[in-house]
Design an enzyme around this catalytic site. Sequence first.
Site, PDB file in Angstrom:
ATOM      1  N   ARG B  81     -34.125  58.351  13.468  1.00  0.00           N
ATOM      2  CA  ARG B  81     -34.970  57.174  13.261  1.00  0.00           C
ATOM      3  C   ARG B  81     -35.537  57.099  11.852  1.00  0.00           C
ATOM      4  O   ARG B  81     -35.971  56.043  11.415  1.00  0.00           O
ATOM      5  CB  ARG B  81     -36.070  57.103  14.328  1.00  0.00           C
ATOM      6  CG  ARG B  81     -35.491  56.803  15.725  1.00  0.00           C
ATOM      7  CD  ARG B  81     -36.548  56.745  16.802  1.00  0.00           C
ATOM      8  NE  ARG B  81     -37.140  58.038  17.044  1.00  0.00           N
ATOM      9  CZ  ARG B  81     -36.702  58.908  17.951  1.00  0.00           C
ATOM     10  NH1 ARG B  81     -35.665  58.603  18.709  1.00  0.00           N
ATOM     11  NH2 ARG B  81     -37.302  60.069  18.104  1.00  0.00           N
ATOM     12  N   GLU B 118     -40.002  74.008  20.258  1.00  0.00           N
ATOM     13  CA  GLU B 118     -40.801  74.612  21.321  1.00  0.00           C
ATOM     14  C   GLU B 118     -39.942  75.580  22.151  1.00  0.00           C
ATOM     15  O   GLU B 118     -40.333  76.679  22.481  1.00  0.00           O
ATOM     16  CB  GLU B 118     -41.383  73.517  22.206  1.00  0.00           C
ATOM     17  CG  GLU B 118     -42.499  74.019  23.089  1.00  0.00           C
ATOM     18  CD  GLU B 118     -43.066  72.920  23.981  1.00  0.00           C
ATOM     19  OE1 GLU B 118     -43.966  73.251  24.764  1.00  0.00           O
ATOM     20  OE2 GLU B 118     -42.620  71.772  23.878  1.00  0.00           O
TER      21      GLU B 118
END
Lengths: 201, 206
Positions: B81, B118
């Site tokens: 994006r 993560e």
Amino acid sequence: MAAPIEEKDQATQDPRKEGIASSIRVVPHVPKGGIMFQDITPLLLDPKVFKDTVDLFIERYTGKDISAVAGTKMCRALRILEEGIEARGFIFGPPIALAIGAKFIPLRKPRKLPGEVISEEYVLEYGRDCLEMHVGAVQQGEHVLVVDDLIATGGTLCAAISLLERAGAKVVECACVIELPELKGRERLKVTPLYVLVESH
Amino acid sequence: MKEEIKSKMVEKEINGTIEDPRLKAITSSIRVVPDFPKPGIMFNDITTLLLQPKVFKDVIDMFVERYKGMRIDAVAGIEARGFIFGPPVALEIEAKFIPLRKPKKLPGEVISEKYVLEYGKDCLEMHVGALEAHERVLIIDDFVATGGTMSAAIRLIERAGGEVVECACLLGLPKFKVRTSPLFQKISLASICFFMYMLPLSLGIA
């Protein structure tokens, strides 16, 4: 109904196209031996050439009643390949959309767009792939321009056209920086007009 | 159809700041989609913003207004994006555009920077030769959460000899405090600031 996009006078070659053609780097044997990869990233490194590229499209499509520009980020099929090459419609589509006052619609691989989508499966040389668009991205009867950096076999563009038409839109033209004419993408698009800036053989 | 949740505005946190009138439409055009890509995650979807030409233009204008006078040589956009917002800004400020990509997308010679997610790792790549030493760079992405991807982008630019002038994003989590993040401590803090949505947050040397 919109009028068809008129052909510009082809007698005089726009001098900007020469700069565009010479800034495309051909990288041999990517992704596989025998393939000549058309790399547009050097074009993006030259602000004047990048601007010329976008300007050529903007000049063509301003005032043509186009309310949406769709760009893909997908695999495209090359005829003798096992892997697809990603499309870079995200890079050229948005500046064109902004300049002509149209919305920008990203068309993506499965599971990248959140929320409700419609999907179009299409055939690659080996196997299948799938293009998705958000439900509600286009309205019935909207005029859409599909933009990509390159047209090869036309598989990605055909899938994009199919998606947009299923949602009720009309694809008035496909616009690409580069065409690989030997791969006959233009023929595959059938009735949808194609506009390209440069060819590569 | 999943229920749409409008982005909450953080107006209350901007004490005394005069709000740019364009911000309201920008924040309300971002759609929050629950449980994407995994259950429990509230995903900020910017595609609904792209469907509103005036709002999309306002976002680009806000970036351009900030960076036009800062002698930026290159805008680096983070896949995917960042490719939507980076090029229009680059074109307006007459800078080059450098795509920073996931592995094996860029043909030819690249430099790579690994970073930690993560769960697991990822990697960002840039073409060798895209950047010249000492060039001034703006890095753009749509969204900064943990800052892991952005940090990797900064390291890539610096390894190539570039100078990161600033990082910019459309949407940064209010609770992500860049100035206290260990990820950014090695970088000159004067050169980084974030456009949080609603909240231009300048972290320069006071």
